[in-house]
Design an enzyme around this catalytic site. Structure first.
Site, PDB file in Angstrom:
ATOM      1  N   LYS A   1       0.788  -1.211   0.046  1.00 36.93           N
ATOM      2  CA  LYS A   1       0.038  -0.134  -0.083  1.00 36.93           C
ATOM      3  C   LYS A   1       0.863   1.154  -0.106  1.00 36.93           C
ATOM      4  O   LYS A   1       2.094   1.248   0.524  1.00 36.93           O
ATOM      5  CB  LYS A   1      -0.809   0.060   1.177  1.00 36.93           C
ATOM      6  CG  LYS A   1      -2.375   0.788   1.231  1.00 36.93           C
ATOM      7  CD  LYS A   1      -3.293   0.108   0.285  1.00 36.93           C
ATOM      8  CE  LYS A   1      -4.496   1.150   0.124  1.00 36.93           C
ATOM      9  NZ  LYS A   1      -5.756   0.303  -0.199  1.00 36.93           N
TER      10      LYS A   1
ATOM     11  N   GLY B   1     -19.993   7.463   3.148  1.00 34.45           N
ATOM     12  CA  GLY B   1     -18.911   7.697   1.869  1.00 34.45           C
ATOM     13  C   GLY B   1     -19.389   7.455   0.584  1.00 34.45           C
ATOM     14  O   GLY B   1     -19.336   6.327   0.067  1.00 34.45           O
TER      15      GLY B   1
ATOM     16  N   ASN C   1     -15.875   6.618  -5.202  1.00 35.97           N
ATOM     17  CA  ASN C   1     -15.842   5.815  -5.985  1.00 35.97           C
ATOM     18  C   ASN C   1     -16.564   4.398  -5.289  1.00 35.97           C
ATOM     19  O   ASN C   1     -17.736   3.757  -5.961  1.00 35.97           O
ATOM     20  CB  ASN C   1     -14.665   5.345  -6.381  1.00 35.97           C
ATOM     21  CG  ASN C   1     -14.506   4.005  -7.332  1.00 35.97           C
ATOM     22  OD1 ASN C   1     -14.730   2.972  -6.783  1.00 35.97           O
ATOM     23  ND2 ASN C   1     -14.095   4.192  -8.621  1.00 35.97           N
TER      24      ASN C   1
END
Ligand code: NAD
Length: 437
Positions: free
Chosen positions: A113, A235, A238
């Site tokens: 990450k 949220g 995307n």
């Protein structure tokens, strides 16, 4: 105070190991000890500082990370986050979860990450591009199509992946000598690119669609009907938008949603596409009460974003950041299913409270694994040169999500434990087997 997400991850791993040991002999226990010793820390932490010339001519230094947690199953793979709160512990946790997520789906990939400490909302488009390119120059030495393959995460998207790919190809083009096949392979260093930049059809929607497939399969196993269910989403980025879209297609009514600036409650159920369009136009979700074919102020209400987590719904979907469901607020959750589309949204204490209250948690390392699954197809496409169309991508994604969900369900039933523990055991068994080879 926010709980350390990496410690939450390690606690999940330790709980899974305790369950696995119940059925193990001495030599298997020793083997597991060795595997756990490796999996308790990342293999490499790359901590970078890089300069960016801002629009006013002043040079600013940015901090970033790339953490390569484990590559036993294949090249490191995981997104890049742009956020002011990014720190080493967060990136470490996210790279840890990527290691287990890739193992749950059976992908030939390890976990990694990246992150940059930046609030992209304060940057111009040119500055955002320069930060993206500067970060790639800083980490170029440790990534590559067979080494470490970044992708988008919070506040990064296909445009940013395009800039990053372009920068990386520029840096490495000295060794490609204009060979177009070699350049295409180098593009495989990043996934989540736009199709015209070497991306794959269906990557942008993959995390949400994968989550919907996993949800559908779990609900079927629970003997419930999605058509009569309501959902609230924290949220609306995307992942939040696409999961809203696919769940709505399935008959679920999404009656509340939030973003970093506010939250809406729409009892009739939102139209996900119109809601997104309204959010893009206004720059925020607040006020976007879009039902059917219209957005109308009388259709909904604004609420505090915190209230989203305590809504009276069947499905609660955290799709923003980690650690949002914790020991203080877990008792207030009114949903019977938590579909974890964000990484690490539930702390181990909240998990325990949910288990005690009979709430089914569909864990992140299964629920949001659709993104990396389609990223793996994009990567294959770049390194092999063989193209895949959207229909093929979605068919393969569905098969992968069904297989992973079945494996997790079976393991959880066998050990009489939660789906999260089931997922960790599936992953740990695959990792242990790979370590032994
Ligand atoms: P994104 O940047 O597109 O969207 C994030 C959204 O969360 C934004 O709408 C933002 O306003 C909102 N948000 C931030 N803080 C909030 C808060 N306190 N309350 C309510 N909303 C808040 O990011 P994304 O790619 O959709 O990622 C969301 C989550 O999904 C992250 O945890 C990420 O790691 C995870 N995830 C993403 C992918 C992917 O393919 N993008 C894959 C797997 C997991």
């Amino acid at each position: 105070m926010k709980q350390n997400p990496f410690l939450s991850g390690l606690s999940q791993l330790e709980q899974a190991a305790v369950l696995m040991r119940e059925a193990m002999d001495e030599s298997q226990n020793k083997r597991l000890d060795e595997v756990l010793a490796i999996l308790h820390a990342p293999q490499r932490i790359v901590d970078v500082r890089f300069p960016v010339r801002m629009d006013d001519g002043i040079m600013r230094i940015f901090d970033g990370f790339r953490i390569q947690y484990n590559n036993t199953l294949g090249p490191y793979k995981g997104g890049i986050r742009f956020h002011p709160d990014v720190d080493e512990e967060e990136v470490k946790a996210l790279s840890f979860w990527m290691t287990f997520k890739n193992a749950v789906v059976g992908l030939p990939l390890g976990g990694g990450k990246g992150g940059v400490v930046v609030d992209p909302k304060t940057l111009s488009q040119t500055e955002l591009e320069n930060v993206s390119r500067g970060y790639v120059r800083a980490i170029a030495a440790v990534i590559g199509p067979h080494v470490d393959i970044p992708a988008p995460d919070v506040n990064t998207n296909s445009t940013i992946m395009g800039w990053m790919t372009d920068e990386y190809v520029k840096i490495k083009s000295m060794t490609s000598h204009g060979d177009s096949k070699q350049v295409e392979r180098l593009r495989g260093t990043f996934t989540g690119k736009a199709v015209q930049d070497g991306g794959i059809e269906g990557r942008e929607s993959a995390t949400g669609l994968g989550g919907a497939y996993v949800f559908e399969q779990i609900v079927r196993k629970l003997g419930k009907d999605p058509q009569s269910m309501t959902a609230a989403i924290q949220g609306y980025g995307n992942v939040g938008y696409y999961v809203a879209k696919y769940l709505t297609d399935m008959g679920v009514k999404v009656i509340a949603a939030s973003d970093s600036k506010g939250a809406i409650v729409v009892p009739e159920g939102i139209n996900p596409d119109l809601t997104l369009q309204c959010k893009v136009e206004k720059g925020k979700l607040a006020g976007c009460y879009c039902v059917g074919s219209v957005c109308d102020i009388d259709r909904g209400d604004e609420t505090d974003p915190e209230n989203i987590l305590a809504m009276e719904v069947d499905i609660l979907i955290p799709a923003a950041l980690e650690g949002v469901l914790h020991k203080e607020n877990a008792k207030d959750v009114n949903a019977s299913i938590v579909l974890e589309m964000a990484n690490g949204p539930t702390t181990p204490e909240a998990d325990e409270i949910f288990a005690g209250r009979g709430i089914t948690v569909i864990p992140d390392i299964l629920a949001n694994s659709g993104g990396v699954t389609v990223s793996s197809y994009e990567w294959e496409q770049n390194v092999s040169g063989k193209k895949m169309d959207r229909q093929m991508v979605e068919m393969k994604l569905k098969e992968a999500m069904m297989a992973a969900t079945d494996a997790v369900w079976e393991k959880a039933s066998q050990h009489e434990t939660s789906l999260r523990m089931g997922a960790f055991i599936v992953a740990l068994e695959r990792l242990t087997q790979a370590f032994s080879q």
